[in-house]
Write a protein that holds these residues in place. Structure first.
Motif, PDB file in Angstrom:
ATOM      1  N   LEU A  74       0.751  -1.172  -0.113  1.00 13.34           N
ATOM      2  CA  LEU A  74       0.039   0.017   0.000  1.00 13.34           C
ATOM      3  C   LEU A  74       0.762   1.498   0.113  1.00 13.34           C
ATOM      4  CD1 LEU A  74      -2.691  -1.031   2.458  1.00 13.34           C
ATOM      5  CD2 LEU A  74      -3.116  -0.967  -0.026  1.00 13.34           C
ATOM      6  N   ARG A  75       2.121   1.136   0.197  1.00 18.08           N
ATOM      7  CA  ARG A  75       3.113   2.212   0.427  1.00 18.08           C
ATOM      8  C   ARG A  75       3.515   2.358  -1.041  1.00 18.08           C
ATOM      9  NH1 ARG A  75       4.119  -0.291   5.486  1.00 18.08           N
ATOM     10  NH2 ARG A  75       6.260  -0.968   4.729  1.00 18.08           N
ATOM     11  N   SER A  76       3.683   1.507  -1.720  1.00 13.73           N
ATOM     12  CA  SER A  76       4.324   1.476  -3.143  1.00 13.73           C
ATOM     13  C   SER A  76       3.749   2.651  -3.958  1.00 13.73           C
ATOM     14  CB  SER A  76       4.252   0.203  -3.766  1.00 13.73           C
ATOM     15  OG  SER A  76       5.078   0.189  -5.055  1.00 13.73           O
ATOM     16  N   SER A  77       4.861   3.308  -4.654  1.00 11.63           N
ATOM     17  CA  SER A  77       4.377   4.332  -5.479  1.00 11.63           C
ATOM     18  C   SER A  77       3.589   3.691  -6.729  1.00 11.63           C
ATOM     19  CB  SER A  77       5.430   5.319  -5.936  1.00 11.63           C
ATOM     20  OG  SER A  77       6.538   4.611  -6.341  1.00 11.63           O
ATOM     21  N   ASP A  78       4.096   2.334  -7.115  1.00 12.29           N
ATOM     22  CA  ASP A  78       3.647   1.723  -8.358  1.00 12.29           C
ATOM     23  C   ASP A  78       2.503   0.651  -7.886  1.00 12.29           C
ATOM     24  OD1 ASP A  78       3.401   0.346 -10.596  1.00 12.29           O
ATOM     25  OD2 ASP A  78       5.207  -0.758 -10.907  1.00 12.29           O
ATOM     26  N   PRO A  79       1.322   1.104  -8.292  1.00  9.17           N
ATOM     27  CA  PRO A  79       0.303   0.055  -7.749  1.00  9.17           C
ATOM     28  C   PRO A  79       0.442  -1.247  -8.285  1.00  9.17           C
ATOM     29  CG  PRO A  79      -0.484   1.735  -9.395  1.00  9.17           C
ATOM     30  CD  PRO A  79       1.117   2.247  -9.146  1.00  9.17           C
ATOM     31  N   SER A  80       0.982  -1.602  -9.397  1.00 11.48           N
ATOM     32  CA  SER A  80       1.339  -2.961 -10.051  1.00 11.48           C
ATOM     33  C   SER A  80       2.315  -3.709  -9.441  1.00 11.48           C
ATOM     34  CB  SER A  80       1.407  -2.667 -11.553  1.00 11.48           C
ATOM     35  OG  SER A  80       2.612  -2.184 -11.888  1.00 11.48           O
ATOM     36  N   LEU A  81       2.941  -3.300  -8.528  1.00 13.06           N
ATOM     37  CA  LEU A  81       4.019  -3.709  -8.047  1.00 13.06           C
ATOM     38  C   LEU A  81       3.644  -5.223  -7.176  1.00 13.06           C
ATOM     39  CD1 LEU A  81       7.040  -4.230  -6.862  1.00 13.06           C
ATOM     40  CD2 LEU A  81       6.263  -2.945  -5.154  1.00 13.06           C
ATOM     41  N   ILE A  82       2.610  -5.140  -6.706  1.00 14.36           N
ATOM     42  CA  ILE A  82       1.719  -6.708  -6.346  1.00 14.36           C
ATOM     43  C   ILE A  82       1.962  -7.647  -7.160  1.00 14.36           C
ATOM     44  CG2 ILE A  82      -0.536  -5.846  -6.308  1.00 14.36           C
ATOM     45  CD1 ILE A  82       0.583  -8.291  -3.741  1.00 14.36           C
ATOM     46  N   THR A  83       1.217  -7.067  -8.521  1.00 12.53           N
ATOM     47  CA  THR A  83       1.339  -8.096  -9.611  1.00 12.53           C
ATOM     48  C   THR A  83       2.529  -8.746 -10.118  1.00 12.53           C
ATOM     49  OG1 THR A  83      -0.837  -6.693 -10.296  1.00 12.53           O
ATOM     50  CG2 THR A  83       0.314  -8.179 -11.870  1.00 12.53           C
ATOM     51  N   GLU A  84       3.715  -7.953 -10.245  1.00 10.65           N
ATOM     52  CA  GLU A  84       4.662  -8.421 -10.639  1.00 10.65           C
ATOM     53  C   GLU A  84       5.390  -9.497  -9.551  1.00 10.65           C
ATOM     54  OE1 GLU A  84       7.170  -4.836 -11.199  1.00 10.65           O
ATOM     55  OE2 GLU A  84       6.178  -4.308 -12.872  1.00 10.65           O
ATOM     56  N   VAL A  85       5.104  -9.152  -8.053  1.00 12.25           N
ATOM     57  CA  VAL A  85       5.371  -9.955  -7.148  1.00 12.25           C
ATOM     58  C   VAL A  85       5.015 -11.203  -7.103  1.00 12.25           C
ATOM     59  CG1 VAL A  85       5.869 -10.325  -4.783  1.00 12.25           C
ATOM     60  CG2 VAL A  85       6.380  -8.171  -5.648  1.00 12.25           C
ATOM     61  N   VAL A  86       3.516 -11.184  -7.379  1.00  7.76           N
ATOM     62  CA  VAL A  86       2.996 -12.635  -7.599  1.00  7.76           C
ATOM     63  C   VAL A  86       3.548 -13.390  -8.741  1.00  7.76           C
ATOM     64  CG1 VAL A  86       0.541 -13.548  -7.740  1.00  7.76           C
ATOM     65  CG2 VAL A  86       1.048 -11.908  -6.224  1.00  7.76           C
ATOM     66  N   ILE A  87       3.511 -12.671  -9.725  1.00  8.43           N
ATOM     67  CA  ILE A  87       4.128 -13.551 -10.968  1.00  8.43           C
ATOM     68  C   ILE A  87       5.467 -14.107 -10.594  1.00  8.43           C
ATOM     69  CG2 ILE A  87       4.767 -13.284 -13.358  1.00  8.43           C
ATOM     70  CD1 ILE A  87       2.557 -11.117 -13.764  1.00  8.43           C
ATOM     71  N   ALA A  88       6.331 -13.243 -10.144  1.00  7.92           N
ATOM     72  CA  ALA A  88       7.693 -13.931  -9.921  1.00  7.92           C
ATOM     73  C   ALA A  88       7.348 -15.071  -9.000  1.00  7.92           C
ATOM     74  CB  ALA A  88       8.424 -12.812  -9.246  1.00  7.92           C
ATOM     75  N   ARG A  89       6.629 -15.049  -7.966  1.00  6.84           N
ATOM     76  CA  ARG A  89       6.552 -16.018  -6.955  1.00  6.84           C
ATOM     77  C   ARG A  89       6.156 -17.290  -7.798  1.00  6.84           C
ATOM     78  NH1 ARG A  89       7.057 -14.524  -1.262  1.00  6.84           N
ATOM     79  NH2 ARG A  89       6.421 -16.603  -0.770  1.00  6.84           N
ATOM     80  N   LEU A  90       5.103 -17.310  -8.738  1.00  9.01           N
ATOM     81  CA  LEU A  90       4.648 -18.334  -9.343  1.00  9.01           C
ATOM     82  C   LEU A  90       5.589 -18.901 -10.375  1.00  9.01           C
ATOM     83  CD1 LEU A  90       0.838 -17.219 -10.142  1.00  9.01           C
ATOM     84  CD2 LEU A  90       1.862 -18.903  -8.334  1.00  9.01           C
ATOM     85  N   ASP A  91       6.458 -18.175 -10.791  1.00  6.92           N
ATOM     86  CA  ASP A  91       7.526 -18.592 -11.779  1.00  6.92           C
ATOM     87  C   ASP A  91       8.625 -19.445 -10.955  1.00  6.92           C
ATOM     88  OD1 ASP A  91       6.317 -18.001 -14.310  1.00  6.92           O
ATOM     89  OD2 ASP A  91       7.087 -16.001 -14.294  1.00  6.92           O
ATOM     90  N   SER A  92       8.626 -19.404  -9.847  1.00  6.07           N
ATOM     91  CA  SER A  92       9.792 -19.974  -9.086  1.00  6.07           C
ATOM     92  C   SER A  92       9.813 -21.687  -9.216  1.00  6.07           C
ATOM     93  CB  SER A  92       9.639 -19.810  -7.581  1.00  6.07           C
ATOM     94  OG  SER A  92       8.512 -20.317  -6.918  1.00  6.07           O
TER      95      SER A  92
END
Length: 278
Positions: A74-92
């Protein structure tokens, strides 16, 4: 290459080429009908922002102010950061190994939505059967929801302050990707082409060997024919006398047989021998 030349070559070496072509055709039909298949299913999620309490709600419900709202995204200036993090976790690799342990496919992709929309995640699962592809996609969807919650609760944030995943389209059916079978057929055709060229090379090699053997046999026959008259002359110039048998006289032009008017006796043979010695 001229098509007529190709047809003449095929006809000339048909004993070798036609079996190779038949084997290739059987292999193509088998691969297309019974070869491994490839199915694909899709699923999409939308990342929904948390509904933060308003000032009015805080006044009416003072207990809301005591909730843990420490969600780092919620403190991130990029609102799509959560999406990128989730994608990275699934690609592990851990997720891939987990799918394998469940008997599912580790062949999948996770990307941002259409036109790279930062709040849409698209999951594409693959499998050798329709059931495996669907099960893989659904398992990845469940993993996405779990990972989405895990990364936000790192500081113990309350569920009211978390991003949630909303299913846009569920994986209802899987479609077969004919491109996979087409690739297999192309590989078989390439192998058949190599086999056919090998058959032509073998046929030409055997033909050249047969021609050499025929040339050697012809040369040997010609040499024997050239030396035969001398042998015949040396062996046929010797007269043959045989008592009580036919008198045979041979000439270089060929044997001439004349039957004597009487039977030669032993005395006649001796007198002939004396006259020859003189």
């Amino acid at each position: 290459m001229d098509p007529l030349t190709v047809m003449r070559t095929i006809w000339r070496y048909k004993t070798f080429i036609l079996p190779a072509m038949l084997v290739t055709l059987i292999a193509v039909v088998y691969v297309f009908q019974f070869g491994p298949r490839y199915f694909e299913s899709n699923m999409s999620y939308a990342m929904v922002n948390p509904k933060l309490p308003t000032d009015k709600e805080l006044d009416e419900q003072p207990q809301l102010s005591t909730l843990n709202k420490d969600n780092p995204f919620l403190r991130s200036s990029d609102p799509s950061l959560i999406t990128e993090v989730v994608i990275a976790r699934l690609d592990s690799s851990a997720v891939a190994e987990s799918l394998k342990s469940k008997g599912l496919s580790a062949d999948y992709t996770v990307n941002k939505g259409i036109n790279g929309n930062g709040f849409v995640v698209t999951i594409t699962g693959h499998g050798e059967s329709e059931e495996q592809a669907l099960a893989t996609t659904r398992a990845l969807g469940t993993t996405l929801e779990e990972e989405l919650k895990t990364v936000q609760k790192i500081n113990g944030a309350d569920d009211r302050f978390l991003f949630t995943a909303l299913i846009i389209n569920a994986p209802d059916q899987a479609t077969e990707q004919f491109s996979s079978r087409l690739r297999s057929v192309i590989m078989v055709l390439l192998g058949g082409a190599v086999l056919t060229f090998g058959a032509v090379s073998l046929a030409r090699s055997l033909e050249a060997r047969r021609d050499r053997m025929n040339d050697l046999k012809g040369a040997s026959a010609d040499g024997n024919a050239a030396t035969m008259p001398d042998k015949q002359v040396s062996s046929l110039l010797i007269p043959a006398f045989s008592p009580d048998k036919e008198f045979v006289h041979t000439q270089a032009s060929g044997p001439v047989t004349r039957r004597s008017s009487r039977t030669l006796s032993a005395t006649d043979g001796e007198s002939l021998s004396h006259s020859s010695n003189r």
